[in-house]
Design a protein around this motif. Sequence first.
Motif, PDB file in Angstrom:
ATOM      1  N   MET A   1       0.761  -1.262   0.120  1.00 21.35           N
ATOM      2  CA  MET A   1      -0.096   0.075  -0.050  1.00 21.35           C
ATOM      3  C   MET A   1       0.816   1.283  -0.073  1.00 21.35           C
ATOM      4  O   MET A   1       0.529   2.076  -0.512  1.00 21.35           O
ATOM      5  N   GLU A   2       2.067   1.165   0.902  1.00 24.24           N
ATOM      6  CA  GLU A   2       2.742   2.370   0.758  1.00 24.24           C
ATOM      7  C   GLU A   2       3.486   2.614  -0.375  1.00 24.24           C
ATOM      8  O   GLU A   2       3.610   3.905  -0.890  1.00 24.24           O
ATOM      9  N   LYS A   3       3.924   1.534  -1.027  1.00 28.96           N
ATOM     10  CA  LYS A   3       4.579   1.702  -2.260  1.00 28.96           C
ATOM     11  C   LYS A   3       3.558   2.539  -3.382  1.00 28.96           C
ATOM     12  O   LYS A   3       4.055   3.307  -4.376  1.00 28.96           O
ATOM     13  N   LEU A   4       2.431   1.893  -3.397  1.00 32.91           N
ATOM     14  CA  LEU A   4       1.260   2.306  -4.261  1.00 32.91           C
ATOM     15  C   LEU A   4       0.997   4.006  -4.008  1.00 32.91           C
ATOM     16  O   LEU A   4       1.080   4.831  -4.743  1.00 32.91           O
ATOM     17  N   THR A  11      -4.494   8.802  -1.879  1.00 37.75           N
ATOM     18  CA  THR A  11      -4.844   8.005  -0.904  1.00 37.75           C
ATOM     19  C   THR A  11      -5.379   6.399  -1.491  1.00 37.75           C
ATOM     20  O   THR A  11      -5.945   6.447  -2.516  1.00 37.75           O
ATOM     21  N   VAL A  12      -4.550   5.461  -0.678  1.00 35.59           N
ATOM     22  CA  VAL A  12      -5.185   4.115  -1.040  1.00 35.59           C
ATOM     23  C   VAL A  12      -6.024   3.459  -0.110  1.00 35.59           C
ATOM     24  O   VAL A  12      -5.887   3.809   1.216  1.00 35.59           O
ATOM     25  N   VAL A  13      -7.234   2.979  -0.850  1.00 32.75           N
ATOM     26  CA  VAL A  13      -8.122   2.538   0.221  1.00 32.75           C
ATOM     27  C   VAL A  13      -8.519   1.015  -0.082  1.00 32.75           C
ATOM     28  O   VAL A  13      -8.774   0.558  -1.147  1.00 32.75           O
ATOM     29  N   ILE A  14      -8.381   0.176   1.035  1.00 36.98           N
ATOM     30  CA  ILE A  14      -8.680  -1.163   0.815  1.00 36.98           C
ATOM     31  C   ILE A  14     -10.143  -1.614   1.525  1.00 36.98           C
ATOM     32  O   ILE A  14     -10.358  -1.037   2.493  1.00 36.98           O
ATOM     33  N   SER A  15     -10.741  -2.197   0.472  1.00 34.27           N
ATOM     34  CA  SER A  15     -12.180  -2.382   0.921  1.00 34.27           C
ATOM     35  C   SER A  15     -12.672  -3.988   0.951  1.00 34.27           C
ATOM     36  O   SER A  15     -12.164  -4.612  -0.025  1.00 34.27           O
ATOM     37  N   SER A  16     -13.475  -4.208   1.679  1.00 39.38           N
ATOM     38  CA  SER A  16     -14.113  -5.544   1.311  1.00 39.38           C
ATOM     39  C   SER A  16     -15.714  -5.317   0.954  1.00 39.38           C
ATOM     40  O   SER A  16     -16.101  -3.886   1.100  1.00 39.38           O
ATOM     41  N   PHE A  17     -16.610  -6.199   0.784  1.00 41.01           N
ATOM     42  CA  PHE A  17     -18.097  -5.886   0.526  1.00 41.01           C
ATOM     43  C   PHE A  17     -18.900  -7.044   0.950  1.00 41.01           C
ATOM     44  O   PHE A  17     -18.521  -7.947   1.247  1.00 41.01           O
ATOM     45  N   ILE A  27      -6.761   2.097   5.184  1.00 37.34           N
ATOM     46  CA  ILE A  27      -6.565   3.257   4.395  1.00 37.34           C
ATOM     47  C   ILE A  27      -5.210   4.010   4.675  1.00 37.34           C
ATOM     48  O   ILE A  27      -4.522   3.576   5.827  1.00 37.34           O
ATOM     49  N   MET A  28      -4.600   4.350   3.686  1.00 34.62           N
ATOM     50  CA  MET A  28      -3.290   5.035   3.680  1.00 34.62           C
ATOM     51  C   MET A  28      -3.414   6.501   2.958  1.00 34.62           C
ATOM     52  O   MET A  28      -3.813   6.456   1.596  1.00 34.62           O
ATOM     53  N   ASN A  29      -3.302   7.463   3.608  1.00 34.19           N
ATOM     54  CA  ASN A  29      -3.516   8.861   3.038  1.00 34.19           C
ATOM     55  C   ASN A  29      -2.478   9.213   2.188  1.00 34.19           C
ATOM     56  O   ASN A  29      -1.445   8.725   2.269  1.00 34.19           O
ATOM     57  N   GLY A  30      -2.910   9.871   1.108  1.00 33.06           N
ATOM     58  CA  GLY A  30      -1.967  10.149  -0.121  1.00 33.06           C
ATOM     59  C   GLY A  30      -1.000  11.325   0.494  1.00 33.06           C
ATOM     60  O   GLY A  30      -1.077  11.954   1.676  1.00 33.06           O
TER      61      GLY A  30
END
Length: 97
Positions: A1-4, A11-17, A27-30
């Motif tokens: 996530m950090e590399k992306l 900001t990178v957001v990982i979600s499930s559904f 979440i990793m803020n941009g």
Amino acid sequence: MEKLRDTLGLTVVISSFTDTQVIVTNIMNGTNQLGISLRLGSRIELNSVAQGRIVLAFGPSSLAEHYLSMPLPFQTSRTITSPDKLREELALIRKRG
């Protein structure tokens, strides 16, 4: 996530559904000045956020069919609440990849 995040600056957001919602799991803020306001554990209707529309566009067709058969909830002024318009949006998302 950090590399992306570092590569894009966004900001990178990982979600499930679930059948009806996206659940924010990480979440990793941009690094740029623009940001989004989400909290871990937030539950957001599938038709209200990009992550949800991705689920509907590329997930099981039965999920999209079921979701589109229900009244679409309103969350913001930009929420797509028309099943026909959401179908058009999902087709565009599939086309764009």
